[in-house]
Design a protein around this motif. Structure first.
Motif, mmCIF file in Angstrom:
data_model
loop_
_atom_site.group_PDB
_atom_site.id
_atom_site.type_symbol
_atom_site.label_atom_id
_atom_site.label_comp_id
_atom_site.label_asym_id
_atom_site.label_seq_id
_atom_site.Cartn_x
_atom_site.Cartn_y
_atom_site.Cartn_z
ATOM 1 N N GLU B 404 0.825 -1.335 0.162
ATOM 2 C CA GLU B 404 -0.028 -0.031 -0.008
ATOM 3 C C GLU B 404 0.891 1.330 0.048
ATOM 4 O O GLU B 404 0.163 2.404 0.255
ATOM 5 N N ARG B 405 2.101 1.089 -0.408
ATOM 6 C CA ARG B 405 3.009 2.233 -0.481
ATOM 7 C C ARG B 405 2.642 3.154 -1.454
ATOM 8 O O ARG B 405 2.576 2.684 -2.620
ATOM 9 N N ILE B 406 2.895 4.470 -1.342
ATOM 10 C CA ILE B 406 2.483 5.412 -2.539
ATOM 11 C C ILE B 406 3.861 5.571 -3.251
ATOM 12 O O ILE B 406 4.854 6.049 -2.739
ATOM 13 N N LEU B 407 3.853 5.056 -4.530
ATOM 14 C CA LEU B 407 4.877 5.393 -5.407
ATOM 15 C C LEU B 407 4.895 6.447 -6.364
ATOM 16 O O LEU B 407 5.808 6.995 -6.729
ATOM 17 N N GLY B 408 3.646 6.689 -6.484
ATOM 18 C CA GLY B 408 3.599 8.053 -7.452
ATOM 19 C C GLY B 408 2.235 8.894 -7.247
ATOM 20 O O GLY B 408 1.307 8.164 -6.723
ATOM 21 N N VAL B 409 2.146 10.021 -7.524
ATOM 22 C CA VAL B 409 0.965 10.942 -7.425
ATOM 23 C C VAL B 409 0.739 11.785 -8.866
ATOM 24 O O VAL B 409 1.975 12.081 -9.123
ATOM 25 N N GLY B 410 -0.266 11.780 -9.226
ATOM 26 C CA GLY B 410 -0.488 12.817 -10.356
ATOM 27 C C GLY B 410 -1.676 13.549 -10.228
ATOM 28 O O GLY B 410 -2.642 12.950 -9.586
ATOM 29 N N ILE B 411 -1.542 14.684 -10.449
ATOM 30 C CA ILE B 411 -2.770 15.552 -10.132
ATOM 31 C C ILE B 411 -3.192 16.413 -11.415
ATOM 32 O O ILE B 411 -2.024 16.969 -12.005
ATOM 33 N N ALA B 412 -4.291 16.659 -11.918
ATOM 34 C CA ALA B 412 -4.497 17.572 -12.732
ATOM 35 C C ALA B 412 -5.545 18.461 -12.080
ATOM 36 O O ALA B 412 -6.570 18.217 -11.490
ATOM 37 N N GLY B 413 -5.455 19.864 -12.191
ATOM 38 C CA GLY B 413 -6.533 20.707 -11.879
ATOM 39 C C GLY B 413 -5.807 22.148 -11.455
ATOM 40 O O GLY B 413 -4.479 22.030 -11.371
ATOM 41 N N HIS B 414 -6.767 22.888 -11.097
ATOM 42 C CA HIS B 414 -6.243 24.398 -10.497
ATOM 43 C C HIS B 414 -5.189 24.051 -9.268
ATOM 44 O O HIS B 414 -5.544 23.400 -8.436
ATOM 45 N N GLY B 415 -3.939 24.699 -9.445
ATOM 46 C CA GLY B 415 -3.248 24.436 -8.411
ATOM 47 C C GLY B 415 -2.688 23.225 -8.285
ATOM 48 O O GLY B 415 -2.072 23.179 -7.082
#
Lengths: 414, 466
Positions: B404-415
């Motif tokens: 359950e380890r976080i390997l990546g984060v992706g965000i699209a959106g304002h800010g």
């Protein structure tokens, strides 16, 4: 159905994928071997328990895998509905996180971090910094936090642990390579090659042996002119029985009563319990030189065998080792080991004991030498012998007596 | 011939070079910082990150004002004065530049304005307005950066054919503009020009804009571009540019067919190339790769023991924060410290909406055949996003299934560019989705989307319908 790394043998926690024998989309029969795993010293076949179609292969050749890890997903022909694994975000069935917290340091199984996604061990930058400064390999440390995350106290515990080892209070093979490797590129190019499991295991075992056992090696020589003559005389008779006994074979025959007489050489020393464990069986480890490196298969119960049986065993076990066909059972349970370099041409050397054994006999190449024999200088065949022993259990005088008996037995064989 | 001596020479005063110079000085070394431009700060400050963000901010106001009517707030047509806009923008650059100069002065870092040329592995010659100067150094750090690629066939000497450097000066608002290359520079400047009123056409040779970002994030920028640009032309190449009166005739090639079109201006943003010509590297043991980037080891050391290189000049992600990090690695290598290397370099595209990602992407996992779990949280479920009418966004986590380890984060959106920092910390710290889900995030903010995304991984995000 998931095909996972099975429990292979005691103390075997995983291996390296040696071969993937199927492709995605292949249909497989029940019990068909789908993956071969390169474990410590043998190649283990992993079969499928049910027939079906290979849906997904999750490993590549060369991957490190641990017991319980999924290797291949099979769509079984009998199964009704199969869950689509593509969109995992809606997958309700979440795998359980691994939480085997205290397992490592206390029990000392050789822990090695494994990530199904090939990631580095999870930890914070400040922990990475300390580990790097001390030359500690973070993959050797099992993190206590969720997801195997390593925190400062895990690192401290590990450091404590390797200190214990170096002080000999702990007989657990957990020494990381503390020598920092300089940047060789300053002097020229370097070709990197991943060390195979056999090499890794040898390095680990030798380090353990060398750092925990006070070794002494006793050198001697035996005149085996008579033995060679006897062998020559007996050879045709043995050949009728389909074997050609080697000098090693004769030597083992001679060793059997000696190891029974000098019981300590066939014993183990339990430091923690302060006990000496005399073994009432005689299992002989034979060091074999293979392409992958040193392998030590074991011939069990040599005291029950005659020279014919022993010679057959010797031949088959060495052959199996070279073909990497020895099973995990074949390499376990030795009580004494011999290492014969004679075939290559060595003289004396200092063999390293294979713990928990306490002694190992090294044999060099027999050589014709001028020897004073019955008052005259004559050419005789001289065999170099070197016996390394664990001085915690065995003293120099014990060894001198053992060696004297051995040399005499070799010289006066009839 | 007079030689001065210094501990470390840093060539190039961009975000890599000045960070190296200051950090080296803080570690007690005597530093000489050389830049061929009179303005410190490199491309980032003068022709890149900073001016583009200023322009994006300014032009965003135009769009927001125009789109406020339905909220009951009505503005008149904006009056745009480019001279004032440039003055304002340049004022920001000046402020930052003088800030760096002040910092250098306070630290007693020697700054020389001139072109550096390596005489050998211990000596650099600097050509200044006041003549030549020879400096003997113990160590050198090359941080000379990169420049926009402008192929010879495009370089007609016509000022209407621009790179990002010229485009950021906004000489005029062209009626129409062609942007060659749908990377982040093209898409950001396309946003600026289209908001100012230009008809923007983006042409991209590949089948997607913003290669490197996951398709589900890029989708939001594509939606914006489809609405606000004239066209995004994928799988299309530009064969030729030609001067045609006061305009540029562009020859396109798509599916083997060629066709011409006329544009007022063309912005070529097809990539950046290293600035290592004319540095005298042939007098050192520094080696270059086939694309002319300097080869370095994990300590940023070149094949020349005395010379290190950082930032764009060594290739990889050409981003200011990567250069600044490498500056620290190089200095620590010189001072004999160990820097644990990290490869978590966040990327941000300042389009509208922004896209940001860090660590493993879904694309990369697919390519490397890595099995991952992905948790997504669409911004339509974010109260905060609704309050400013920007639900066109998504937050997602790339998770290692077993741990359950976080390997990546992706965000699209304002800010998104601001939000990604939390993702970087989570990845660097080895955090799990559980950790993120159990850290209280303030309401109502966009940061909650990260927490809810982690909750979604466990199947119990408050604002996601079952």
């Amino acid at each position: 159905m998931d095909i996972k790394v099975p429990h292979l043998a005691e103390n075997i926690t995983g291996g390296i994928v040696a071969a993937v024998l199927v492709k995605e989309g292949d249909s497989v029969k029940k019990d068909q071997t789908v993956v071969e795993l390169d474990t410590e010293k043998a190649v283990a076949a992993v079969p499928t328990k049910e027939a079906g179609i290979v849906e997904k292969i999750l490993v590549n050749v060369g991957d490190n895998v641990r017991v319980g890890q999924t290797l291949i997903k099979i769509k079984t022909t009998s199964a009704g509905k199969q869950k689509d694994t593509a969109e995992v975000s809606e997958d309700k069935e979440k795998p359980k996180p691994q939480r085997n917290n205290q397992q490592i340091s206390e029990r000392g199984s050789s822990y090695k971090y494994h990530s199904s996604t090939d990631s580095v061990p999870p930890t914070a930058p400040h922990v990475r910094k300390i580990a790097q400064d001390l030359g500690i390999d973070l993959t050797m440390i099992q993190g206590s936090e969720r997801g195997g995350r390593i925190i400062l106290s895990d690192l401290k515990r590990y450091i404590q642990h390797i200190q214990n080892i170096s002080e000999g209070r702990d007989n657990i093979p957990k020494v990381a390579d503390a020598v920092s490797i300089p940047d060789f590129s300053a002097w020229g190019s370097v070709k990197k090659e991943k060390a195979g499991t056999v090499r890794q295991k040898i390095a680990e075992k030798m380090t353990l042996s060398w750092t925990t056992i006070p070794h002494v090696t006793q050198f001697d020589e035996a005149d085996i002119t008579n033995l060679l003559a006897l062998r020559k005389k007996e050879l045709s008779g043995f050949e009728l029985q389909g074997v050609r006994p080697t000098v090693t074979g004769y030597l083992i025959k001679i060793l059997v009563p000696l190891l029974k007489k000098h019981r300590k050489f066939n014993a183990s020393y339990n430091v923690a319990a302060q006990e000496i464990l005399y073994k009432e069986y005689l299992n002989l480890g034979i060091a074999v030189d293979t392409e992958q490196g040193l392998i030590v298969p074991v011939i069990k119960n040599i005291d029950t065998m005659d020279l014919v049986k022993l010679s057959k065993e010797l031949e088959s076990i060495a052959d199996k080792a070279r073909k990497r066909a020895v099973s995990l059972e074949d390499i376990q349970g030795a009580s004494f080991t011999i290492s014969n370099q004679g075939g290559i041409g060595g003289m004396h050397f200092t063999p390293i004991i294979n713990p928990p054994e306490v002694a190992i006999l090294g044999i060099g190449k027999a050589k014709e030498m001028p020897i004073v024999f019955e008052g005259k200088i004559v050419p005789r065949m001289i065999l170099p012998l070197c016996l390394s022993y664990d001085h915690r259990l065995i003293d120099g005088a014990d060894t001198a007596r053992f060696m004297k008996d051995l040399v005499e037995a070799l010289e006066h064989i009839t | 011939m007079q030689k001065t001596k210094t501990d470390i020479v840093v060539v190039g005063a961009g975000p890599g070079g000045y960070a190296a110079a200051f950090y080296g000085r803080d570690k007690g070394k005597k530093i000489t910082l050389i830049d061929k431009s009179e303005r410190l700060g490199g491309v980032c400050l003068n022709h890149g990150c900073i001016p583009s963000k200023a322009l994006l901010h300014a032009t965003k106001l135009i769009k927001e004002a125009k789109e406020s009517g339905f909220r009951g707030i009505h503005f008149g047509e904006p009056k745009i004065n480019l001279d004032e806009m440039r003055t304002w923008k340049n004022g920001i650059l000046r402020k930052l530049e003088s800030g760096i100069r002040q910092l250098a002065k306070k630290r007693e870092v020697e700054v020389i304005n001139g072109r550096g040329y390596f005489e050998d592995s211990k000596t650099i010659r600097v050509e200044t307005n006041a003549g030549q100067q020879f400096i003997e150094f113990d160590k050198a750090i090359i941080a000379v950066g990169s420049k926009p690629t402008l192929p010879k066939t495009f370089d007609l000497g016509n000022p209407r054919i621009m790179t990002s450097t010229e485009a950021l000066e906004i000489e005029e608002i062209p009626e129409n503009i062609l942007i060659v290359g749908g990377g982040y520079i093209g898409m950001e400047l396309g946003t600026v020009y289209s908001t100012l009123g230009s008809q923007v056409v983006v042409v991209e040779a590949l089948n997607s804009i913003l290669m490197g970002a996951d398709a589900d994030l890029v989708r939001y920028v594509m939606m914006y571009a489809k609405k606000n640009f004239k066209e995004v032309r994928l799988n299309t190449e530009v064969e030729k540019l030609a001067t045609s009166g006061k305009k540029i005739k562009v020859t396109f090639k798509k599916n083997g067919e060629t066709f011409d079109e006329i544009f007022d201006r063309v912005l070529v943003s097809i990539g950046r190339k290293p600035n290592d010509d004319d540095l005298g590297l042939e007098n050192t043991h520094v080696t270059l790769d086939e694309r002319k980037f300097i080869t370095v080891n994990e300590k940023q050391q070149t094949r020349d023991q005395n010379i290190y290189a950082i930032g764009d000049i060594v290739g990889g992600m050409m981003l200011a924060h990567k250069a600044s990090r490498e500056a620290r690695i190089a200095i620590e290598a010189i001072t004999g410290e160990n820097s644990p290397h990290t490869n978590i370099i966040p990327a941000v595209v300042f389009t509208d909406p922004e896209i940001a990602w860090a660590g493993l992407t879904e694309d990369e996992a697919k390519q490397k055949n890595i099995q991952i779990s992905v948790a997504r949280f669409p911004w339509g479920a974010s109260g905060r996003a609704l309050t400013f009418d920007r639900t066109d966004g998504m937050t997602k986590l790339i998770i290692e299934p077993e741990t359950e380890r976080i390997l990546g984060v992706g965000i699209a959106g304002h800010g998104a560019g601001e939000l990604i920092a939390e993702g970087v910390v989570a990845i660097e710290m080895g955090a799990t989705a559980y950790d993120l889900a159990h850290s209280i995030h303030p309401h109502p903010t966009l940061s909650e989307t990260l927490m809810e995304c982690a909750e979604a991984f466990y199947g119990h995000a408050t604002h996601v319908a079952k």
